[in-house]
Design a protein around this motif. Structure first.
Motif, PDB file in Angstrom:
ATOM      1  N   SER A 234     -25.763 -58.624  -1.053  1.00 51.56           N
ATOM      2  CA  SER A 234     -26.714 -58.360   0.025  1.00 51.56           C
ATOM      3  C   SER A 234     -26.609 -59.396   1.144  1.00 51.56           C
ATOM      4  O   SER A 234     -26.618 -59.059   2.327  1.00 51.56           O
ATOM      5  N   LYS A 235     -26.488 -60.660   0.777  1.00 52.96           N
ATOM      6  CA  LYS A 235     -26.453 -61.748   1.767  1.00 52.96           C
ATOM      7  C   LYS A 235     -25.155 -61.756   2.570  1.00 52.96           C
ATOM      8  O   LYS A 235     -25.169 -61.996   3.763  1.00 52.96           O
ATOM      9  N   THR A 236     -24.032 -61.468   1.918  1.00 58.29           N
ATOM     10  CA  THR A 236     -22.733 -61.585   2.586  1.00 58.29           C
ATOM     11  C   THR A 236     -22.205 -60.275   3.144  1.00 58.29           C
ATOM     12  O   THR A 236     -21.344 -60.287   4.021  1.00 58.29           O
ATOM     13  N   GLY A 237     -22.654 -59.161   2.595  1.00 59.79           N
ATOM     14  CA  GLY A 237     -22.127 -57.866   3.013  1.00 59.79           C
ATOM     15  C   GLY A 237     -20.787 -57.537   2.368  1.00 59.79           C
ATOM     16  O   GLY A 237     -20.170 -56.523   2.692  1.00 59.79           O
ATOM     17  N   LYS A 238     -20.329 -58.375   1.447  1.00 51.94           N
ATOM     18  CA  LYS A 238     -19.059 -58.130   0.756  1.00 51.94           C
ATOM     19  C   LYS A 238     -19.299 -57.241  -0.458  1.00 51.94           C
ATOM     20  O   LYS A 238     -20.370 -57.275  -1.056  1.00 51.94           O
ATOM     21  N   SER A 239     -18.302 -56.484  -0.829  1.00 52.56           N
ATOM     22  CA  SER A 239     -18.401 -55.667  -2.037  1.00 52.56           C
ATOM     23  C   SER A 239     -18.139 -56.536  -3.267  1.00 52.56           C
ATOM     24  O   SER A 239     -17.582 -57.641  -3.166  1.00 52.56           O
ATOM     25  N   LYS A 240     -18.515 -56.020  -4.430  1.00 48.78           N
ATOM     26  CA  LYS A 240     -18.272 -56.730  -5.684  1.00 48.78           C
ATOM     27  C   LYS A 240     -16.784 -57.010  -5.855  1.00 48.78           C
ATOM     28  O   LYS A 240     -16.385 -58.130  -6.196  1.00 48.78           O
ATOM     29  N   ALA A 241     -15.958 -56.003  -5.601  1.00 43.65           N
ATOM     30  CA  ALA A 241     -14.512 -56.168  -5.763  1.00 43.65           C
ATOM     31  C   ALA A 241     -13.969 -57.234  -4.802  1.00 43.65           C
ATOM     32  O   ALA A 241     -13.133 -58.062  -5.190  1.00 43.65           O
ATOM     33  N   ALA A 242     -14.444 -57.232  -3.567  1.00 43.42           N
ATOM     34  CA  ALA A 242     -13.972 -58.211  -2.579  1.00 43.42           C
ATOM     35  C   ALA A 242     -14.394 -59.626  -2.962  1.00 43.42           C
ATOM     36  O   ALA A 242     -13.626 -60.580  -2.788  1.00 43.42           O
ATOM     37  N   ILE A 243     -15.594 -59.768  -3.490  1.00 43.01           N
ATOM     38  CA  ILE A 243     -16.067 -61.093  -3.916  1.00 43.01           C
ATOM     39  C   ILE A 243     -15.154 -61.636  -5.007  1.00 43.01           C
ATOM     40  O   ILE A 243     -14.652 -62.757  -4.913  1.00 43.01           O
ATOM     41  N   TYR A 244     -14.934 -60.852  -6.064  1.00 46.55           N
ATOM     42  CA  TYR A 244     -14.115 -61.343  -7.174  1.00 46.55           C
ATOM     43  C   TYR A 244     -12.656 -61.534  -6.777  1.00 46.55           C
ATOM     44  O   TYR A 244     -12.003 -62.471  -7.255  1.00 46.55           O
ATOM     45  N   ARG A 245     -12.138 -60.701  -5.896  1.00 47.01           N
ATOM     46  CA  ARG A 245     -10.762 -60.890  -5.404  1.00 47.01           C
ATOM     47  C   ARG A 245     -10.659 -62.215  -4.644  1.00 47.01           C
ATOM     48  O   ARG A 245      -9.730 -62.998  -4.858  1.00 47.01           O
ATOM     49  N   ASP A 246     -11.632 -62.481  -3.769  1.00 49.13           N
ATOM     50  CA  ASP A 246     -11.596 -63.710  -2.981  1.00 49.13           C
ATOM     51  C   ASP A 246     -11.861 -64.949  -3.830  1.00 49.13           C
ATOM     52  O   ASP A 246     -11.329 -66.023  -3.547  1.00 49.13           O
ATOM     53  N   VAL A 247     -12.664 -64.817  -4.889  1.00 47.22           N
ATOM     54  CA  VAL A 247     -12.850 -65.937  -5.823  1.00 47.22           C
ATOM     55  C   VAL A 247     -11.505 -66.284  -6.451  1.00 47.22           C
ATOM     56  O   VAL A 247     -11.140 -67.453  -6.560  1.00 47.22           O
ATOM     57  N   GLN A 248     -10.743 -65.262  -6.849  1.00 44.30           N
ATOM     58  CA  GLN A 248      -9.433 -65.471  -7.493  1.00 44.30           C
ATOM     59  C   GLN A 248      -8.463 -66.235  -6.602  1.00 44.30           C
ATOM     60  O   GLN A 248      -7.675 -67.041  -7.092  1.00 44.30           O
ATOM     61  N   ILE A 249      -8.496 -65.980  -5.304  1.00 40.52           N
ATOM     62  CA  ILE A 249      -7.541 -66.648  -4.406  1.00 40.52           C
ATOM     63  C   ILE A 249      -8.115 -67.907  -3.766  1.00 40.52           C
ATOM     64  O   ILE A 249      -7.459 -68.545  -2.961  1.00 40.52           O
ATOM     65  N   GLY A 250      -9.358 -68.262  -4.140  1.00 38.52           N
ATOM     66  CA  GLY A 250      -9.964 -69.492  -3.632  1.00 38.52           C
ATOM     67  C   GLY A 250     -10.560 -69.371  -2.247  1.00 38.52           C
ATOM     68  O   GLY A 250     -10.827 -70.374  -1.593  1.00 38.52           O
ATOM     69  N   ALA A 251     -10.794 -68.138  -1.794  1.00 46.74           N
ATOM     70  CA  ALA A 251     -11.334 -67.919  -0.457  1.00 46.74           C
ATOM     71  C   ALA A 251     -12.841 -67.647  -0.472  1.00 46.74           C
ATOM     72  O   ALA A 251     -13.429 -67.348   0.566  1.00 46.74           O
ATOM     73  N   PHE A 252     -13.464 -67.751  -1.649  1.00 47.47           N
ATOM     74  CA  PHE A 252     -14.899 -67.521  -1.789  1.00 47.47           C
ATOM     75  C   PHE A 252     -15.387 -68.407  -2.936  1.00 47.47           C
ATOM     76  O   PHE A 252     -14.644 -68.636  -3.894  1.00 47.47           O
ATOM     77  N   PRO A 253     -16.608 -68.918  -2.857  1.00 46.81           N
ATOM     78  CA  PRO A 253     -17.115 -69.792  -3.931  1.00 46.81           C
ATOM     79  C   PRO A 253     -17.098 -69.102  -5.294  1.00 46.81           C
ATOM     80  O   PRO A 253     -17.355 -67.905  -5.408  1.00 46.81           O
ATOM     81  N   SER A 254     -16.825 -69.877  -6.318  1.00 48.67           N
ATOM     82  CA  SER A 254     -16.829 -69.374  -7.684  1.00 48.67           C
ATOM     83  C   SER A 254     -18.248 -69.396  -8.246  1.00 48.67           C
ATOM     84  O   SER A 254     -19.025 -70.293  -7.930  1.00 48.67           O
ATOM     85  N   PRO A 255     -18.561 -68.447  -9.112  1.00 51.35           N
ATOM     86  CA  PRO A 255     -19.867 -68.488  -9.763  1.00 51.35           C
ATOM     87  C   PRO A 255     -19.887 -69.583 -10.825  1.00 51.35           C
ATOM     88  O   PRO A 255     -18.829 -70.039 -11.283  1.00 51.35           O
TER      89      PRO A 255
END
Length: 68
Positions: free
Chosen positions: A19-40
């Motif tokens: 909700s806060k970022t407007g990113k989809s679940k898939a995009a969040i986890y993809r970007d976490v994998q490549i280091g482009a988004f914070p990890s949970p």
């Protein structure tokens, strides 16, 4: 190593991050994998959440974000 903890830190669950970022679940986890988004972080036996401060940092400059 000294670890400082901000007792006022808030955690966001996946639905709040979406909700806060407007990113989809898939995009969040993809970007976490490549280091482009914070990890949970693990907050329970089967629960993960994102630190609000890290999400805010990413939102300030998403193109320049690099995870530690």
């Amino acid at each position: 190593m000294v670890c400082t903890i901000d007792v006022n830190e808030k955690f966001l669950r996946l639905s709040e991050v979406i909700s806060k970022t407007g990113k989809s679940k898939a995009a969040i986890y993809r970007d976490v994998q490549i280091g482009a988004f914070p990890s949970p972080v693990k907050i329970g036996a089967r629960a993960f959440a994102w630190r609000l401060s890290q999400i805010n940092s990413w939102m300030t400059s998403p193109a320049d974000y690099q995870s530690d």
